[in-house]
Scaffold this motif. Structure first.
Motif, mmCIF file in Angstrom:
data_model
loop_
_atom_site.group_PDB
_atom_site.id
_atom_site.type_symbol
_atom_site.label_atom_id
_atom_site.label_comp_id
_atom_site.label_asym_id
_atom_site.label_seq_id
_atom_site.Cartn_x
_atom_site.Cartn_y
_atom_site.Cartn_z
ATOM 1 N N VAL A 1 -3.263 -8.676 4.182
ATOM 2 C CA VAL A 1 -2.171 -8.159 3.348
ATOM 3 C C VAL A 1 -2.233 -8.791 1.956
ATOM 4 C CG1 VAL A 1 0.314 -7.820 3.171
ATOM 5 C CG2 VAL A 1 -0.768 -7.887 5.429
ATOM 6 N N ASP A 2 -2.559 -7.974 0.953
ATOM 7 C CA ASP A 2 -2.722 -8.487 -0.410
ATOM 8 C C ASP A 2 -1.469 -9.194 -0.911
ATOM 9 O OD1 ASP A 2 -5.230 -7.382 -0.381
ATOM 10 O OD2 ASP A 2 -4.731 -5.646 -1.626
ATOM 11 N N ARG A 3 -0.299 -8.566 -0.723
ATOM 12 C CA ARG A 3 0.946 -9.151 -1.233
ATOM 13 C C ARG A 3 1.211 -10.514 -0.597
ATOM 14 N NH1 ARG A 3 4.064 -5.080 -1.000
ATOM 15 N NH2 ARG A 3 4.335 -4.710 -3.225
ATOM 16 N N SER A 4 0.943 -10.651 0.690
ATOM 17 C CA SER A 4 1.176 -11.932 1.364
ATOM 18 C C SER A 4 0.262 -13.010 0.803
ATOM 19 C CB SER A 4 0.952 -11.787 2.874
ATOM 20 O OG SER A 4 1.919 -10.925 3.444
ATOM 21 N N ARG A 5 -1.002 -12.668 0.537
ATOM 22 C CA ARG A 5 -1.925 -13.673 -0.026
ATOM 23 C C ARG A 5 -1.462 -14.115 -1.406
ATOM 24 N NH1 ARG A 5 -5.733 -10.102 1.495
ATOM 25 N NH2 ARG A 5 -6.402 -9.771 -0.657
ATOM 26 N N ARG A 6 -1.008 -13.158 -2.227
ATOM 27 C CA ARG A 6 -0.569 -13.524 -3.578
ATOM 28 C C ARG A 6 0.680 -14.401 -3.533
ATOM 29 N NH1 ARG A 6 -1.410 -7.878 -4.828
ATOM 30 N NH2 ARG A 6 0.846 -7.682 -5.187
#
Length: 481
Positions: free
Chosen positions: A407-412
């Protein structure tokens, strides 16, 4: 062959974008030097400029195969004076000076007010501070349209400088019409964090969150603690927020600079206890705007914030407009690593008097406890939302935490969590063994683990369900391959 593994850094670095970062080559060097989150400062620039800056950051980060978060920092209510005929005046101790809401162009004796409600907020005997506290005036008399003062601390007063009342008490709302429009802009470029300036209470934070949600935003909300009133309502503000920024500049003006170090420690400690993230900001390495090396006092200041267990330290003009943006990030990174290595973990003591009611939170705490006592190389958390790594990062652990998610948002978001390094993985399907094998391979490819090393791994079953971490494994890397 000698290992070339990167030195893990627990404390994150936030760098403000500006004219000094306008070149993609500089952005690339900043991210390579260790920037985890970039700050978009809505006090300057246009919506189009900010949107373009964020696009460029994400393109550069993708080229470097790095996750970089984006923090949108709202301007908030700026209580400012008007303009002078000659741009500035020199005021001496003992001079009489008037703030006049009807004055259009100022002179040696008076100036207008952009914030006309100031006449309702101050009284005779109050102390006003201008230009970030450089000038000080005593209020002698207040009328319907003027504030008559005596200069207590003189200096140059120039156009549009900010004005504060010592001890707080200004009624300006936290969210202005400009802030509301800027929230829309922040959501349009998918900001990961939105920082709300000058909140006085929980209601200010709830309003900002609802405004973002109304236009489809999912950013985490960061309360900038910079008002006297915010200190009195700190717990309720933190409950309504995802994190706090120790905004030491305006805070020092309102409460006095001597009070700020103890308040910084209190805010960070309370935020960690409430599972909130923290950013320590303002003048971290101010001298490096013009100098290639920091002062010893600045080094100590950054190190002190690290020892307070802040999640991140923030650079403002140092990277936005300074001459040495890359060097200052490198300097901060060195100080953070050195301070972290000097710190003795007190994890066992932190577990005392804590109660865990959720299964996923209990698994997170168990992973920390096991990792600490059997001296594993790392903790690997397979996660969707990032909740498990957040809980892990709230306690002081000397064991680095790697959060693996597609999940891109979680990594950011996890770019801002202390001692958590986000790592991309595909996590396709629900084959548990295949996913565990991919997790190990990703950690080996990232050069943070070698085959045969021991890790603690957490995962949720069924696979892919957010908030479902329910399994802890002690794994020897390579045993799945």
């Amino acid at each position: 062959m000698m290992s070339t593994k990167p030195t893990p850094r627990a404390t994150k670095i936030v760098a403000t974008l500006g004219p000094a970062t306008a070149d993609d080559a500089v952005l690339e060097r900043l991210i390579a030097a260790g920037v985890n989150v970039v700050r978009v400062n809505f006090s300057h620039g246009s919506a189009a400029e900010h949107t373009d800056s964020v696009r460029r950051v994400r393109e550069v980060a993708a080229r470097l195969n790095r996750d970089v978060g984006v923090l949108a920092d709202l301007q908030g209510p700026k209580v400012r004076i008007g303009r002078f005929a000659d741009g500035k005046v020199m005021l001496a101790v003992g001079d009489r000076f008037v703030f006049d809401v009807e004055c259009e162009v100022g002179d040696q004796t008076r100036v207008g007010l952009d914030y006309k409600e100031l006449v309702d907020d101050v009284h005779a005997g109050d102390t006003l501070l201008l230009s970030d506290g450089r000038l000080m005036m005593r209020v002698d008399r207040v009328t319907a349209s003027t504030i008559e003062c005596t200069v207590l601390q003189g200096g140059v007063l120039s156009d549009r400088k900010g004005i504060n009342r010592q001890g707080g008490g200004l009624s300006a709302p936290a969210l202005t019409a400009k802030d509301m429009e800027d929230i829309r802009t922040a959501v349009s470029f998918d900001a990961d964090f939105i920082a709300v300036s000058f909140p006085k209470n929980a209601a200010d934070m709830y309003m900002a969150r609802e405004l973002a949600r109304a236009v489809g935003g999912q950013a985490l909300m960061i309360a900038k603690i910079e008002r006297y009133e915010a200190i009195q309502a700190l717990e309720e503000i933190l409950k309504a927020s995802d994190g706090a920024m120790v905004a030491r500049g305006d805070l020092a003006i309102e409460v006095g600079d001597a009070a700020v170090p103890a308040l910084q420690k209190r805010m960070i400690r309370m935020a960690r206890e409430m599972n909130r993230i923290t950013i320590t900001a303002t003048q971290m390495m101010e001298s490096m705007i013009d100098a290639p090396v920091p002062t010893r006092a600045e080094v100590s200041d950054v190190a002190n914030a690290v020892l307070d267990l802040t999640d991140a330290v923030m650079l403002s003009a140092e990277t936005a407009a300074g001459k040495y943006p890359v060097q200052v990030v490198e300097a901060v990174a060195r100080v953070c690593v050195a301070a972290e290595h000097s710190f003795h973990s007190s994890l066992d003591a932190e577990f005392l008097n804590r109660r865990f009611t959720r299964i996923d939170q209990s698994i997170a705490m168990s992973a920390l406890f096991v990792g600490h006592h059997i001296k594993v190389k790392a903790i690997a958390a397979l996660t969707q939302s990032g909740s498990t790594p957040l809980w892990m990062s709230r306690l002081d652990s000397a064991v680095p935490i790697y959060a693996l998610t597609p999940v891109d948002r979680s990594r950011r978001r996890m770019c801002l969590y202390r001692n958590v390094t986000p790592i991309m993985m595909q996590q396709l399907g629900t084959d548990r063994d295949a996913i565990l094998l991919e997790a190990e391979q990703r950690l080996i490819e990232a050069d943070v683990l070698e085959r045969g090393e021991l890790i603690v791994l957490t995962i949720g079953e069924p696979i892919g369900k957010a908030g479902g971490t329910n399994t802890l494994k002690i794994v020897k890397v390579g045993e799945h391959g």
